[in-house]
Design an enzyme around this catalytic site. Structure first.
Site, PDB file in Angstrom:
ATOM      1  N   ARG A 259      -2.233   3.373 -40.937  1.00 11.29           N
ATOM      2  CA  ARG A 259      -3.110   4.563 -41.088  1.00 11.29           C
ATOM      3  C   ARG A 259      -3.898   5.082 -39.756  1.00 11.29           C
ATOM      4  O   ARG A 259      -4.104   6.255 -39.988  1.00 11.29           O
ATOM      5  CB  ARG A 259      -4.251   3.960 -42.442  1.00 11.29           C
ATOM      6  CG  ARG A 259      -5.038   5.134 -42.896  1.00 11.29           C
ATOM      7  CD  ARG A 259      -5.472   4.588 -44.028  1.00 11.29           C
ATOM      8  NE  ARG A 259      -6.310   5.875 -44.644  1.00 11.29           N
ATOM      9  CZ  ARG A 259      -7.434   5.864 -44.900  1.00 11.29           C
ATOM     10  NH1 ARG A 259      -8.395   4.601 -44.694  1.00 11.29           N
ATOM     11  NH2 ARG A 259      -8.178   6.787 -45.504  1.00 11.29           N
TER      12      ARG A 259
ATOM     13  N   HIS B  23      -4.564   8.948 -38.666  1.00  6.90           N
ATOM     14  CA  HIS B  23      -5.643   9.646 -38.716  1.00  6.90           C
ATOM     15  C   HIS B  23      -6.067  10.080 -37.332  1.00  6.90           C
ATOM     16  O   HIS B  23      -6.806  10.949 -37.122  1.00  6.90           O
ATOM     17  CB  HIS B  23      -6.920   8.755 -39.145  1.00  6.90           C
ATOM     18  CG  HIS B  23      -7.141   8.509 -40.506  1.00  6.90           C
ATOM     19  ND1 HIS B  23      -8.225   8.179 -41.203  1.00  6.90           N
ATOM     20  CD2 HIS B  23      -6.053   8.976 -41.435  1.00  6.90           C
ATOM     21  CE1 HIS B  23      -8.019   8.178 -42.617  1.00  6.90           C
ATOM     22  NE2 HIS B  23      -6.720   8.685 -42.919  1.00  6.90           N
TER      23      HIS B  23
ATOM     24  N   ASN C 108     -12.869   8.154 -43.050  1.00  7.33           N
ATOM     25  CA  ASN C 108     -13.011   6.917 -42.428  1.00  7.33           C
ATOM     26  C   ASN C 108     -14.024   5.875 -42.493  1.00  7.33           C
ATOM     27  O   ASN C 108     -13.707   4.541 -42.362  1.00  7.33           O
ATOM     28  CB  ASN C 108     -12.943   7.102 -40.747  1.00  7.33           C
ATOM     29  CG  ASN C 108     -11.814   7.865 -40.334  1.00  7.33           C
ATOM     30  OD1 ASN C 108     -10.493   7.728 -40.551  1.00  7.33           O
ATOM     31  ND2 ASN C 108     -12.101   8.762 -39.062  1.00  7.33           N
TER      32      ASN C 108
ATOM     33  N   HIS D 150       2.254   4.901 -47.977  1.00  8.69           N
ATOM     34  CA  HIS D 150       1.671   4.101 -49.075  1.00  8.69           C
ATOM     35  C   HIS D 150       2.257   3.115 -50.036  1.00  8.69           C
ATOM     36  O   HIS D 150       2.031   2.729 -50.934  1.00  8.69           O
ATOM     37  CB  HIS D 150       1.003   5.237 -50.205  1.00  8.69           C
ATOM     38  CG  HIS D 150      -0.175   6.245 -49.734  1.00  8.69           C
ATOM     39  ND1 HIS D 150      -0.748   7.310 -50.003  1.00  8.69           N
ATOM     40  CD2 HIS D 150      -0.708   6.016 -48.060  1.00  8.69           C
ATOM     41  CE1 HIS D 150      -1.621   7.736 -49.341  1.00  8.69           C
ATOM     42  NE2 HIS D 150      -1.458   7.041 -48.208  1.00  8.69           N
TER      43      HIS D 150
HETATM   44  C1  HEM Z   1      -0.529  13.142 -47.442  1.00 10.22           C
HETATM   45  C2  HEM Z   1      -1.820  12.832 -47.294  1.00 10.22           C
HETATM   46  C3  HEM Z   1      -2.416  11.729 -47.413  1.00 10.22           C
HETATM   47  C4  HEM Z   1      -3.556  11.302 -48.149  1.00 10.22           C
HETATM   48  C5  HEM Z   1      -4.225  12.449 -48.887  1.00 10.22           C
HETATM   49  C6  HEM Z   1      -3.834  10.024 -47.977  1.00 10.22           C
HETATM   50  C7  HEM Z   1      -5.031   9.411 -48.360  1.00 10.22           C
HETATM   51  C8  HEM Z   1      -5.369   8.146 -48.262  1.00 10.22           C
HETATM   52  C9  HEM Z   1      -6.565   7.326 -48.978  1.00 10.22           C
HETATM   53  C10 HEM Z   1      -7.580   7.945 -49.771  1.00 10.22           C
HETATM   54  C11 HEM Z   1      -6.369   5.983 -48.676  1.00 10.22           C
HETATM   55  C12 HEM Z   1      -7.140   4.808 -49.248  1.00 10.22           C
HETATM   56  C13 HEM Z   1      -8.374   4.901 -48.360  1.00 10.22           C
HETATM   57  C14 HEM Z   1      -9.602   3.984 -48.964  1.00 10.22           C
HETATM   58  O1  HEM Z   1      -9.649   3.817 -49.965  1.00 10.22           O
HETATM   59  O2  HEM Z   1     -10.284   3.186 -48.022  1.00 10.22           O
HETATM   60  C15 HEM Z   1      -5.243   5.934 -47.832  1.00 10.22           C
HETATM   61  C16 HEM Z   1      -4.619   4.583 -47.378  1.00 10.22           C
HETATM   62  C17 HEM Z   1      -3.473   4.374 -46.563  1.00 10.22           C
HETATM   63  N1  HEM Z   1      -2.723   5.574 -45.950  1.00 10.22           N
HETATM   64 FE1  HEM Z   1      -2.821   7.303 -46.469  1.00 10.22          FE
HETATM   65  N2  HEM Z   1      -3.194   9.474 -47.133  1.00 10.22           N
HETATM   66  C18 HEM Z   1      -2.105  10.377 -46.736  1.00 10.22           C
HETATM   67  C19 HEM Z   1      -1.180  10.126 -45.915  1.00 10.22           C
HETATM   68  C20 HEM Z   1      -0.800   8.939 -45.038  1.00 10.22           C
HETATM   69  C21 HEM Z   1       0.158   9.039 -44.141  1.00 10.22           C
HETATM   70  C22 HEM Z   1       0.833  10.146 -43.464  1.00 10.22           C
HETATM   71  C23 HEM Z   1       0.212   7.571 -43.407  1.00 10.22           C
HETATM   72  C24 HEM Z   1       0.961   6.942 -42.461  1.00 10.22           C
HETATM   73  C25 HEM Z   1       2.014   7.584 -42.174  1.00 10.22           C
HETATM   74  C26 HEM Z   1      -0.938   6.989 -44.532  1.00 10.22           C
HETATM   75  C27 HEM Z   1      -1.066   5.573 -44.429  1.00 10.22           C
HETATM   76  C28 HEM Z   1      -1.927   4.960 -45.284  1.00 10.22           C
HETATM   77  C29 HEM Z   1      -1.903   3.545 -45.412  1.00 10.22           C
HETATM   78  C30 HEM Z   1      -0.996   2.737 -44.692  1.00 10.22           C
HETATM   79  C31 HEM Z   1      -3.046   3.214 -46.123  1.00 10.22           C
HETATM   80  C32 HEM Z   1      -3.465   1.842 -46.460  1.00 10.22           C
HETATM   81  C33 HEM Z   1      -4.408   1.478 -45.504  1.00 10.22           C
HETATM   82  C34 HEM Z   1      -5.032  -0.078 -45.504  1.00 10.22           C
HETATM   83  O3  HEM Z   1      -4.758  -0.660 -46.601  1.00 10.22           O
HETATM   84  O4  HEM Z   1      -6.097  -0.383 -44.741  1.00 10.22           O
HETATM   85  N3  HEM Z   1      -1.363   7.922 -45.514  1.00 10.22           N
HETATM   86  N4  HEM Z   1      -4.566   7.069 -47.711  1.00 10.22           N
END
Ligand code: HEM
Ligand SMILES: *[C@@H]1O[C@H](CO)[C@@H](O)[C@H](O)[C@H]1NC(C)=O
Ligand SMILES: *[C@@H]1O[C@H](CO)[C@@H](O)[C@H](O)[C@H]1NC(C)=O
Ligand SMILES: *[C@@H]1O[C@H](CO)[C@@H](O)[C@H](O)[C@H]1NC(C)=O
Ligand SMILES: *[C@@H]1O[C@H](CO)[C@@H](O)[C@H](O)[C@H]1NC(C)=O
Ligand SMILES: *[C@@H]1O[C@H](CO)[C@@H](O)[C@H](O)[C@H]1NC(C)=O
Length: 339
Positions: A79, A83, A111, A211
């Protein structure tokens, strides 16, 4: 704009027998394409083969150790790279601490209390600095390689990471607030965000499946589990005890983005969407009666296509507006610009 030009150019590279008319077009567009051309063609998987041959094994070792200690770290590192790339390109800007000259991205909405893995990146940087000297491997490249190694460590596909990115000398909290798509976005907004970076609907669906690993906080899915209708009833109910309906109550309580296998990179993300078990509003937008539905269905039924296309789409994301040549710098410390 840059990334659009990049893909135009790549299309022409794929067809060397360009017609005369096509060459005319290329001349007219040459000025526009020049920057993108020099940028994209100078990334290469072999970039460090002479200057730091141990870079890739050293990075992989630190990532594997971190993921073994805490599997979620693989998700957090993936992630962090996303970002980085979505805010003014993959330039290591997400890693910069605030200074008197700028407020960085770490305290921006997407973030703060959420982005993790900065200490692991510091450990990687220390290890490659130790192996090859401090001014050799960029922080932007470390993020790109760590993201790939994280996916592999959790059972996902591999690919050859393009290398040679350089690091930004500034960062912007405002840009991070406006350029990272939010979890309440609809499909139109999500798609637009990807299209402005040279990616399309397939890339959006494929990369959202990141995700398949990691966790999200109650604050980003509360509205979905209490107020939305395109959600499986039992799934919503199972999440409610640890995410109370009152705003402010349990905001930072975590739930897995893929409840079937949160520490295993796989295709269950798509299965969840078919059953209206996407955790975020933005996830379920990819299977909600719109143009993304058949793509989502396709990957749920054809996991090998997903693994192949995830690698392809990651290569696209990893090349968004990179700095190369003598742009930017190679940071000595990922948290601050060189003095
Ligand atoms: C398409 C639009 C996307 C949205 C709206 C989005 C939104 C989010 C949100 C809200 C979270 C949880 C954050 C939290 O609660 O602290 C999250 C977690 C995550 N996102 Fe996304 N995301 C998107 C695309 C992506 C992409 C493109 C990737 C990587 C290629 C990605 C990888 C991740 C990962 C791996 C997590 C878990 C992180 C952790 O456990 O520390 N996301 N995302
Ligand atoms: C702020 O920018 C100026 C000019 O580029 C530089 O000399 C100074 O070291 C920077 N300050 C910090 C805290 O980075
Ligand atoms: C960072 O610096 C570059 C080059 O000086 C400039 O083009 C860019 O707009 C700056 N970005 C921010 C967020 O200030
Ligand atoms: C999607 O969200 C944007 C921004 O909130 C809004 O302007 C637009 O009308 C929405 N589109 C659809 C189809 O709901
Ligand atoms: C997106 O681009 C890829 C090539 O990178 C292509 O194979 C795919 O069909 C495109 N998807 C859409 C929906 O345009
Ligand atoms: C999904 O449907 C659209 C038209 O509705 C079509 O253009 C696209 O190729 C289809 N994609 C897949 C993966 O079937």
């Amino acid at each position: 704009m840059e990334s659009r030009a990049f893909f135009l150019l790549r299309a022409h590279e794929g067809f060397p027998m360009a017609s005369v008319a096509c060459i005319g077009f290329l001349k007219v567009a040459a000025a526009v394409l020049l920057l993108a051309a020099s940028v994209s063609s100078s990334l290469s998987p072999d970039f460090y083969s002479k200057t730091c041959p141990s870079a890739l094994p050293v990075i992989r070792q630190v990532v594997e150790d971190a993921v073994r200690k805490e599997p979620r770290m693989g998700a957090s590192l993936l992630r962090l790279h996303f970002h980085d790339c979505f805010v003014n390109g993959c330039d290591g800007s997400v890693l910069l601490d605030d200074t008197a000259n700028f407020t960085g991205e770490k305290t921006a909405g997407p973030n703060v209390d959420s982005a993790r893995g900065f200490d692991v990146i510091d450990n990687i940087k220390a290890a490659v600095n130790n192996a090859c000297g401090a001014a050799v491997v960029s922080c932007a490249d470390i993020l790109a390689v760590a993201a790939r190694d994280s996916v592999v460590a959790l059972g996902g596909p591999t690919w050859d990471v393009q290398l040679g990115r350089r690091d930004a000398r500034n960062a912007s909290k405002d840009d991070a607030n406006t350029q990272i798509p939010g979890p309440f976005s609809n499909l139109t907004t999500l798609l637009y965000s990807f299209q402005t970076r040279g990616m399309n609907l397939t890339d959006l669906v494929v990369l959202s499946a990141a995700h398949t690993i990691g966790q999200a906080r109650c604050i980003v899915f509360r509205r979905r589990i209490y107020n939305e209708y395109n959600i499986d009833f039992n799934f919503a109910r199972s999440l409610q005890p640890s995410c109370p309906s009152t705003a402010g109550d349990g905001d930072s309580n975590l739930a897995p983005l893929d409840h079937l296998s949160p520490n295993q990179f796989g295709f269950n993300y798509f299965m969840n969407l078919l059953m209206q078990r996407g955790l975020l509003h933005s996830d379920q937008e990819l299977y909600n009666g719109g143009p993304a539905d058949n793509i989502t269905k396709h990957y749920a039924l054809n996991p090998t296509d997903f693994y192949r296309d995830f690698a392809t789409s990651m290569l696209k994301m990893q090349s968004v507006s990179v700095l190369t040549g003598n742009q930017g710098e190679v940071r000595l410390d990922c948290r601050k610009v060189n003095s």
